[in-house]
Design a protein around this motif. Structure first.
Motif, PDB file in Angstrom:
ATOM      1  N   SER A  99     -19.889  -6.297 -69.054  1.00 31.83           N
ATOM      2  CA  SER A  99     -19.817  -7.751 -68.928  1.00 31.83           C
ATOM      3  C   SER A  99     -19.489  -8.136 -67.490  1.00 31.83           C
ATOM      4  O   SER A  99     -18.544  -7.601 -66.897  1.00 31.83           O
ATOM      5  N   VAL A 100     -20.295  -9.068 -66.974  1.00 27.33           N
ATOM      6  CA  VAL A 100     -20.105  -9.524 -65.593  1.00 27.33           C
ATOM      7  C   VAL A 100     -20.099 -11.046 -65.579  1.00 27.33           C
ATOM      8  O   VAL A 100     -20.987 -11.688 -66.146  1.00 27.33           O
ATOM      9  N   THR A 101     -19.095 -11.622 -64.921  1.00 26.23           N
ATOM     10  CA  THR A 101     -19.033 -13.079 -64.755  1.00 26.23           C
ATOM     11  C   THR A 101     -19.806 -13.469 -63.499  1.00 26.23           C
ATOM     12  O   THR A 101     -19.557 -12.925 -62.420  1.00 26.23           O
ATOM     13  N   PRO A 134     -19.598 -14.726 -69.727  1.00 26.63           N
ATOM     14  CA  PRO A 134     -20.064 -13.583 -68.937  1.00 26.63           C
ATOM     15  C   PRO A 134     -21.431 -13.105 -69.421  1.00 26.63           C
ATOM     16  O   PRO A 134     -21.776 -13.255 -70.596  1.00 26.63           O
ATOM     17  N   ILE A 135     -22.190 -12.539 -68.512  1.00 26.25           N
ATOM     18  CA  ILE A 135     -23.491 -11.956 -68.856  1.00 26.25           C
ATOM     19  C   ILE A 135     -23.287 -10.480 -69.166  1.00 26.25           C
ATOM     20  O   ILE A 135     -22.641  -9.754 -68.397  1.00 26.25           O
ATOM     21  N   THR A 136     -23.813 -10.059 -70.321  1.00 20.06           N
ATOM     22  CA  THR A 136     -23.686  -8.652 -70.735  1.00 20.06           C
ATOM     23  C   THR A 136     -24.997  -7.925 -70.458  1.00 20.06           C
ATOM     24  O   THR A 136     -26.068  -8.375 -70.875  1.00 20.06           O
ATOM     25  N   VAL A 137     -24.905  -6.822 -69.726  1.00 18.71           N
ATOM     26  CA  VAL A 137     -26.087  -6.003 -69.433  1.00 18.71           C
ATOM     27  C   VAL A 137     -25.853  -4.595 -69.974  1.00 18.71           C
ATOM     28  O   VAL A 137     -24.721  -4.092 -69.988  1.00 18.71           O
ATOM     29  N   SER A 138     -26.944  -3.974 -70.448  1.00 16.07           N
ATOM     30  CA  SER A 138     -26.876  -2.603 -70.955  1.00 16.07           C
ATOM     31  C   SER A 138     -27.090  -1.640 -69.804  1.00 16.07           C
ATOM     32  O   SER A 138     -28.085  -1.748 -69.060  1.00 16.07           O
TER      33      SER A 138
END
Length: 642
Positions: free
Chosen positions: A7-9, A19-23
């Motif tokens: 998770s990145v804000t 936050p945006i969650t990326v795999s």
């Protein structure tokens, strides 16, 4: 490899955005994470200035080729994707506030270079940033808001040499707003009201001064790492008192801001000066204020600038230690002598009580003295080598006191010697000789006569002419030109004629010459360029003060204020910092060692001051456009930098 969510804000999406969650996988590099973030945000814009900030570790992830595993990032990491350049409010030496875009991700050293590139159109490392001293606000002042001068739209220039347009750097000529900011930076501000001076923070003691110097930011760490946030207010000040390559044609802003810092140091009693010097400072301020209002603001070449080395001799502080050239050796073979009757006084030597007259002979950067002129052919009573010494004036023109204070290098510190001259002419010759000798130069040096004339002109400025009448007495705001101490001591009708008398001696100076003269007199003050830190020396049970000057360290008794010992950098073999116990240890020539721990400041600040002055001594005119950042961090960085 296992896939996991990170998770990145994204700061630009707003505080309320989730936050945006990326795999990701552990072998994905930082650049890959940023690419996924940008794609998933679906916002089309320029993201080139953005980078990842790791909140828990308080560090930037700027190595985009490193993998998540190498960085040590796991699923619980709190990451923020934000711009590296943000708005910052800078309190300038002239008391005004400038808002511009600064780098929050690089070391403060690099951030300051970027700020100087915008303000001065040239990289300067004599400045740095510090946290402001909070002033006590009264209830009736709560509605007052500071005026901001905005430079956030000015792009960082990559031009190495300054490019002038209409007398100003080209990037200031883009709009009327930026031209207004340039005028604010390059023109000295009007004299402040006495009430405004009284409200500002004034250090009441050397301990107060030490607390101010404990607020410098760490040059090897970024603004974000030191808790500075967007739109925070910091002070931009000259930290290292070594002013290189000052050219008034190009350095209008730099020269003006140096003058403003010197002026406020005197008005706020940050540096001590005599009553005569204060009146002269007031007269030059008055002259500069008049010229700033009447003259178009272009710094032109003046007679005093024909020989730049001579004009800036009072400003440039260079560490001694250069090897003698063959030309210097040839000059020394035919060096003239200086002979005269002078009086000498050694404060800490019981054999000399008060001043005693002897016949003095000056030759080859050393002075010898004899009982009389007739005995000068024999052995002297003592010969003193002046190379590496310090020569400070102790003068009162009105009282006909012309003394030279000499600090002579010795293994245990510095020995103090006073020489007393009979008149201005004798004083100017011997003072000029001592200054040249301290740099290892003889009387044959071409600068000797110009130094004598410079000292004579400075003494002439302090002479009063009571018969001179002027009609300016109604327009002068006397109490705005002197420190509060003298405002309380004298009434306006007492101060005004004395300042106007001193003004007659500087009224013919051009604006450039007046600014340079003010800075030269500032540089000649005994406490010039000294930064104070409260320390505890190893083996001592009481706190003392360490003064850090451009060319020496000074041990000062905290209770009395007397100088106990002085050590020069050119006698320093090495210095070390024990980061575990926060102790600085220094070794000098002659097996002299000293160690201390800092009380009011982090030892990193002291370490950076010493390393910074050593770094400044390595600069040359040819290297003025490019600064060796790697060498600076080697000399000033802590164990993290290594």
């Amino acid at each position: 490899m296992a896939v996991w969510d990170l998770s990145v804000t994204v700061e630009d999406l707003g505080a309320d955005a989730p936050p945006i969650t990326v795999s990701v996988t552990s072998d994905l590099h930082i650049g890959g994470v940023i690419l996924k973030l940008v794609e998933k945000s679906q916002v089309k814009r320029d993201w080139s200035d953005h980078a990842l900030w790791w909140e828990q570790k308080q560090q930037w992830l700027l190595r985009t080729a490193w993998t998540l595993e190498k960085c040590g990032i796991q699923a619980d990491a709190v990451l923020i994707f934000m711009a590296q350049h943000k708005s910052l409010r800078l309190g300038l030496p002239n008391g005004l506030t400038l808002r511009l875009r600064a780098c929050f991700s690089g070391p403060v050293f690099r951030t300051v270079l970027g700020i100087c590139k915008i303000m001065f159109d040239a990289p300067q490392n004599e400045l740095s940033l510090l946290r402001p001293v909070e002033e006590k606000k009264r209830k009736k002042d709560k509605d007052l808001s500071e005026e901001l001068h905005d430079l956030t739209e000015v792009p960082l220039t990559s031009v190495s040499r300054p490019c002038l347009y209409n007398g100003m750097p080209a990037h200031f000529a883009d709009s009327l707003q930026t031209e207004k900011v340039y005028k604010m930076l390059s023109v000295s501000q009007p004299a402040p009201a006495p009430e405004a001076i009284a409200k500002l923070y004034r250090p009441a003691s050397v301990v107060d001064k030490a607390h101010i110097h404990s607020r410098w930011l760490d040059s090897s760490r970024s603004l974000m790492q030191q808790g500075v946030q967007e739109n925070d207010r910091l002070w931009l000040r000259f930290k290292y008192y070594c002013f290189h390559d000052l050219e008034p044609k190009y350095d209008v802003v730099r020269l003006t801001q140096m003058y403003e810092q010197a002026r406020w140091a005197i008005l706020l009693e940050d540096i001590d000066c005599t009553e005569e010097e204060m009146l002269l400072f007031g007269a030059i301020q008055y002259h500069i204020n008049k010229l700033s209002l009447s003259e178009p603001q272009t710094m032109t070449s003046s007679p005093a600038m024909d020989d730049l080395d001579s004009a800036l001799q009072g400003l440039e502080v260079k560490l001694d230690g250069a090897e003698s050239s063959p030309q210097d050796m040839l000059e020394n073979l035919t060096a003239p002598e200086l002979n005269d009757y002078l009086k000498i006084f050694r404060p800490k030597r019981l054999t000399l009580k008060g001043y005693k007259q002897y016949w003095f002979k000056f030759k080859d950067a050393s002075i010898s003295y004899y009982k009389s002129k007739e005995e000068s052919l024999g052995e002297p009573i003592q010969q003193i080598n002046l190379k590496g010494c310090e020569a400070a004036p102790d003068v009162n023109v009105a009282g006909q006191k012309f003394c030279i204070k000499l600090l002579i290098p010795a293994p245990e510190g510095m020995n103090e010697v006073y020489l007393r001259c009979e008149n201005e002419e004798q004083y100017s010759r011997w003072m000029a000789a001592c200054r040249l000798a301290s740099k290892g130069k003889s009387l044959a040096d071409r600068l000797f006569q110009s130094e004598v004339q410079s000292i004579l002109s400075f003494l002439a400025m302090q002479q009063t002419n009571p018969n001179t009448h002027t009609d300016d007495s109604m327009s002068i705001n006397t109490h705005s030109l002197v420190s509060p101490r003298y405002s309380k001591k004298y009434k306006v009708k007492q101060l005004t004629p004395r300042i106007l008398e001193a003004y007659q001696n500087v009224a013919q100076l051009s604006l450039t010459d007046a600014l340079l003269r003010f800075l030269q007199i500032w540089q000649a003050l005994p406490d010039f360029g000294i930064s104070f830190v409260v320390v505890r020396f190893k083996g001592s049970r009481k706190d003392e003060v360490l003064g850090i000057a451009p060319n020496r360290l000074i041990r000062i008794d905290l209770g009395v204020g007397d100088v106990v010992k002085t050590w020069r950098y050119n006698n320093m073999r090495q210095w070390n910092v024990n980061w575990d116990i926060r102790q600085v240890a220094i070794e000098f020539d002659g097996n002299v060692n000293m160690a201390f721990s800092c009380v009011t400041a982090d030892c990193k600040i002291v370490h950076e001051f010493i390393g910074g002055y050593i770094f400044m001594s390595t600069r040359s005119r040819e290297q003025s456009d490019t600064l060796n950042e790697e060498l600076f961090h080697k000399l000033t960085g802590g164990h993290e930098a290594l």
